[in-house]
Design a protein around this motif. Structure first.
Motif, PDB file in Angstrom:
ATOM      1  N   HIS A   1      -9.544  -3.470   1.568  1.00 38.16           N
ATOM      2  CA  HIS A   1      -9.423  -2.445   1.300  1.00 38.16           C
ATOM      3  C   HIS A   1      -9.643  -3.290  -0.827  1.00 38.16           C
ATOM      4  CE1 HIS A   1      -5.656  -4.756   1.592  1.00 38.16           C
ATOM      5  NE2 HIS A   1      -5.594  -4.264   0.210  1.00 38.16           N
ATOM      6  N   LEU A   2      -9.999  -4.311   0.320  1.00 40.23           N
ATOM      7  CA  LEU A   2     -10.686  -5.546  -1.140  1.00 40.23           C
ATOM      8  C   LEU A   2     -11.824  -5.597  -1.350  1.00 40.23           C
ATOM      9  CD1 LEU A   2      -7.596  -7.836  -1.647  1.00 40.23           C
ATOM     10  CD2 LEU A   2      -7.779  -6.184  -2.674  1.00 40.23           C
TER      11      LEU A   2
ATOM     12  N   GLU B   1     -13.105  -9.948  -4.450  1.00 38.57           N
ATOM     13  CA  GLU B   1     -11.683 -10.521  -4.869  1.00 38.57           C
ATOM     14  C   GLU B   1     -10.830 -10.593  -3.251  1.00 38.57           C
ATOM     15  OE1 GLU B   1      -8.644  -7.987  -5.499  1.00 38.57           O
ATOM     16  OE2 GLU B   1      -9.870  -6.735  -6.891  1.00 38.57           O
TER      17      GLU B   1
ATOM     18  N   GLN C   1     -12.131 -11.716   9.409  1.00 37.53           N
ATOM     19  CA  GLN C   1     -11.182 -11.325   8.843  1.00 37.53           C
ATOM     20  C   GLN C   1     -10.925 -11.212   7.711  1.00 37.53           C
ATOM     21  OE1 GLN C   1      -7.903 -13.648  10.458  1.00 37.53           O
ATOM     22  NE2 GLN C   1      -8.108 -13.202  12.735  1.00 37.53           N
ATOM     23  N   PHE C   2     -10.904 -10.088   6.651  1.00 37.76           N
ATOM     24  CA  PHE C   2     -11.144  -9.344   5.436  1.00 37.76           C
ATOM     25  C   PHE C   2     -10.196  -8.749   5.536  1.00 37.76           C
ATOM     26  CE2 PHE C   2     -15.738 -10.659   5.912  1.00 37.76           C
ATOM     27  CZ  PHE C   2     -15.604 -11.361   4.299  1.00 37.76           C
ATOM     28  N   LEU C   3      -9.878  -8.655   3.872  1.00 39.88           N
ATOM     29  CA  LEU C   3      -8.815  -7.444   3.447  1.00 39.88           C
ATOM     30  C   LEU C   3      -9.465  -6.533   3.189  1.00 39.88           C
ATOM     31  CD1 LEU C   3      -6.223  -9.241   1.339  1.00 39.88           C
ATOM     32  CD2 LEU C   3      -6.196  -8.889   4.153  1.00 39.88           C
TER      33      LEU C   3
ATOM     34  N   LEU D   1      -9.932 -14.975  -2.466  1.00 43.16           N
ATOM     35  CA  LEU D   1      -8.615 -15.024  -1.691  1.00 43.16           C
ATOM     36  C   LEU D   1      -7.802 -16.366  -1.625  1.00 43.16           C
ATOM     37  CD1 LEU D   1      -6.570 -12.655  -0.902  1.00 43.16           C
ATOM     38  CD2 LEU D   1      -7.535 -12.248   1.315  1.00 43.16           C
TER      39      LEU D   1
ATOM     40  N   ARG E   1      -2.197  -6.994  -4.235  1.00 48.64           N
ATOM     41  CA  ARG E   1      -2.995  -5.409  -4.231  1.00 48.64           C
ATOM     42  C   ARG E   1      -3.461  -6.212  -3.108  1.00 48.64           C
ATOM     43  NH1 ARG E   1      -7.206  -3.143  -6.543  1.00 48.64           N
ATOM     44  NH2 ARG E   1      -8.621  -4.249  -5.861  1.00 48.64           N
ATOM     45  N   VAL E   2      -3.001  -7.695  -2.854  1.00 48.97           N
ATOM     46  CA  VAL E   2      -3.180  -7.941  -0.907  1.00 48.97           C
ATOM     47  C   VAL E   2      -2.903  -6.684  -0.014  1.00 48.97           C
ATOM     48  CG1 VAL E   2      -2.858 -10.112  -1.892  1.00 48.97           C
ATOM     49  CG2 VAL E   2      -1.737  -9.461  -0.599  1.00 48.97           C
ATOM     50  N   VAL E   3      -1.460  -6.157  -0.113  1.00 49.55           N
ATOM     51  CA  VAL E   3      -0.957  -5.073   1.324  1.00 49.55           C
ATOM     52  C   VAL E   3      -1.857  -3.631   0.106  1.00 49.55           C
ATOM     53  CG1 VAL E   3       0.905  -4.115   2.022  1.00 49.55           C
ATOM     54  CG2 VAL E   3       1.095  -6.377   0.486  1.00 49.55           C
ATOM     55  N   PRO E   4      -2.068  -3.100   1.324  1.00 50.35           N
ATOM     56  CA  PRO E   4      -3.306  -1.985   1.560  1.00 50.35           C
ATOM     57  C   PRO E   4      -2.216  -0.733   0.520  1.00 50.35           C
ATOM     58  CG  PRO E   4      -3.211  -2.236   3.698  1.00 50.35           C
ATOM     59  CD  PRO E   4      -2.629  -3.272   2.845  1.00 50.35           C
ATOM     60  N   PRO E   5      -2.700  -0.096  -0.357  1.00 49.23           N
ATOM     61  CA  PRO E   5      -2.171   0.758  -0.453  1.00 49.23           C
ATOM     62  C   PRO E   5      -1.043   1.338   0.095  1.00 49.23           C
ATOM     63  CG  PRO E   5      -4.400   1.219  -1.227  1.00 49.23           C
ATOM     64  CD  PRO E   5      -3.963   0.377   0.017  1.00 49.23           C
TER      65      PRO E   5
ATOM     66  N   GLN F   1      -2.482  -7.118  10.591  1.00 49.32           N
ATOM     67  CA  GLN F   1      -4.672  -7.627  10.285  1.00 49.32           C
ATOM     68  C   GLN F   1      -4.019  -8.802   8.764  1.00 49.32           C
ATOM     69  OE1 GLN F   1      -7.225  -8.804  11.766  1.00 49.32           O
ATOM     70  NE2 GLN F   1      -7.532  -9.162  10.297  1.00 49.32           N
ATOM     71  N   VAL F   2      -3.823  -7.693   8.112  1.00 54.20           N
ATOM     72  CA  VAL F   2      -3.118  -8.687   6.363  1.00 54.20           C
ATOM     73  C   VAL F   2      -2.950 -10.181   6.570  1.00 54.20           C
ATOM     74  CG1 VAL F   2      -2.162  -8.134   4.395  1.00 54.20           C
ATOM     75  CG2 VAL F   2      -3.476  -6.368   5.492  1.00 54.20           C
TER      76      VAL F   2
END
Lengths: 223, 303
Positions: free
Chosen positions: A92-93, A97, A88-90, A101, B22-26, B208-209
């Motif tokens: 896009h980061l 980062e 469970q990673f983000l 988190l 930034r934690v929310v994707p673009p 998921q985020v």
């Protein structure tokens, strides 16, 4: 540290486990094993409050986590490092980062040197800028472990951390977790890999809990 | 759950944290949709506002212009016309609420009739009534009382206080103004609904985020703010563009002219140009509240 009091858990009429009473002491190392679908992941989720018990209660740090509001649960989770089965990673980061988190959500700033040391500890020094999808399964698991310890938690809960990696990588991850235990962390690892448990018992004083037929029992010398 | 406090939420929202955002994707299509929706709604809101303001102005003008005036029309045989006109003027002089009264000249009557009968009207050859223009004091005259006195003194005199046709006009203009305001409210409601849907879609797409953030100990406020800030800024920027376009379109409408009728009066004058500038702020507020509500509603389902 974590206490289950006559706990039962069921989904849509089916009882997954019942009458579970156990106590995990601070600084202990436990393996949680059992067949697929026996409730290993559910037991871990009860520990960090993602699931609520059908009856009975789970106390974490002396507090009934099932009775807490979501924001209180969030504060408890900051004291628990969780290594999820699928990491469970983000996506896009960058990894750096992702790993920091837990500090970011707590409003803290990661120390760059501590970050470098952590990445070196899990063997990911060159991957700080990589995105999660660019990493291999083993690297992702190590990164998940690094994220779990980033906030200096008291408890590490790992759900099948070696599920998608080869034997060599499994042993490497095991070494990292035993090191954490030696540092005083309470570690609970859910796994179906009995060979890993056997190897671990030679490294650390680990107890093995087996879930079977809805009951949690202390496994004996058969492992 | 920590209840969202509007004041502190707004402060945190404005202060913001780039890292937390930034934690929310673009942005995906939902964010673009929010911008476009806000722009379109703000554009329409500018016109609804212009309509509302213009009709309000019209109602006031008609009301003010006609309230303080009346006309006495004298229809009498030519030999009695002068005598009855004099009696009417005498009655008016002693009537409370009348500030001035004067007999209208034939040229003035001719000008009044020109739009209907043409410029070459032989006024002398027509049996036209004599008209007396009456200016009232702010207190006004007692219309029915004056009418009775006129009938007694000059049987051919009829008082027209313009009420008969002024009232429906003012009433219509007022209703159009209410319709304009109602349109503004509907546009605001539709904007809130669309932004709520876009937020819910974004929250669903970023399940998921949210789960990951929960796993590492993020509180509801932290997660909600990341979404709220993004959608509020989008709505504000969209509304700003829509308002600018709407104001430009209004400015390009033909200038108001006396012969232009109602539509050429649609627009803003002077300080009224400041009203549309509130629309982006209102849109941002609507987006902030609807996103906050949608975010907390979704977060309630993810433990």
């Amino acid at each position: 540290m974590i206490e289950f009091h006559d706990l039962s858990l069921g989904y849509s009429g089916r009882v997954l486990m019942s009458g579970v009473t156990l106590k995990l002491m601070p600084g202990s190392f436990h393996f949680l094993t059992g067949p697929s679908g026996s409730g290993k992941t559910s037991l871990l989720k009860l520990c960090y409050g993602e699931l609520k018990a059908t009856s009975g209660r789970v106390e974490v740090f002396g507090q009934d986590i099932g009775a807490m509001a979501r924001d209180q649960v969030a504060l408890i989770r900051r004291r628990i490092g969780i290594v999820h089965q699928d990491c469970q990673f983000l996506d896009h980061l960058p990894m750096a980062e992702n790993i920091t988190l837990p500090l970011e959500v707590a409003g803290q700033v990661a120390d760059a040197r501590a970050m470098d040391e952590l990445l070196a500890w899990v063997g990911l020094s060159g991957q700080a800028r990589a995105l999660p999808p660019q990493l291999s399964g083993g690297e992702r698991q190590r990164a998940a472990l690094a994220r779990a310890v980033m906030g200096a938690p008291d408890i590490i809960l790992a759900d099948e951390p070696t599920g998608n990696v080869d034997w060599e990588m499994s042993q490497r991850l095991l070494r990292l977790m035993t090191e954490l235990n030696r540092m005083g962390k309470t570690v609970v690892v859910a796994t179906h890999d009995l060979n890993l448990i056997r190897v671990a018992k030679s490294q650390v004083a680990a107890r093995v809990l087996r879930i079977q037929g809805g009951r949690v029992q202390l496994a004996g010398a058969d492992l | 759950m920590t209840k969202p406090n509007l004041g502190s939420s707004l402060r945190r929202l404005i202060a913001g944290r780039r890292r937390a955002d930034r934690v929310v994707p673009p942005s995906g299509h939902t964010a673009t949709l929010t911008t476009l929706t806000s722009a379109a709604m703000a554009f329409l809101a500018v016109f609804a506002l212009a309509l509302s303001i213009a009709t309000g102005r019209l109602a006031d003008r008609w009301s003010q212009a006609l309230t303080r005036t009346a006309t006495v029309r004298i229809s009498a045989p030519p030999e009695q016309m002068q005598a009855q006109t004099k009696k009417v003027l005498d009655v008016l002089k002693t009537t409370p609420g009348v500030s001035a009264a004067r007999v209208m000249e034939p040229d003035e009557i001719k000008r009044l009739l020109e739009p209907w009968l043409g410029p070459d009207l032989p006024v002398d050859a027509l049996p036209l009534p004599q008209l007396v223009e009456v200016a009232e004091t702010p207190e006004g005259v007692d219309g029915p009382g004056l009418q009775l006195r006129l009938q007694a003194e000059a049987p051919g005199a009829i008082l027209d206080d313009h009420l008969r046709w002024r009232q429906p006009l003012v009433s219509s203009a007022s209703r159009v103004r209410i319709l304009g305001l109602l349109s503004l409210a509907l546009i605001g409601g539709a904007t809130a609904a669309l932004i709520t849907l876009a937020t819910q879609a974004a929250l669903a797409a970023n399940g998921q985020v949210i789960r990951t953030l929960r796993l590492v100990g993020a509180r509801d406020g932290y997660i909600a703010r990341a979404f709220v800030r993004r959608f509020t800024i989008r709505a504000f920027m969209g509304a700003l563009a829509g308002t600018a376009l709407g104001m430009a379109a209004i400015a390009l409408l033909p200038a108001a002219a006396p012969e232009g009728g109602f539509l050429t009066g649609l627009g803003f004058t002077g300080i009224e140009w400041g009203w549309p500038l509130l629309l982006p702020i209102l849109a941002a507020l609507v987006a902030f509240l609807s996103t906050l509500a949608a975010a907390f509603q979704t977060l309630r389902t993810v433990r």
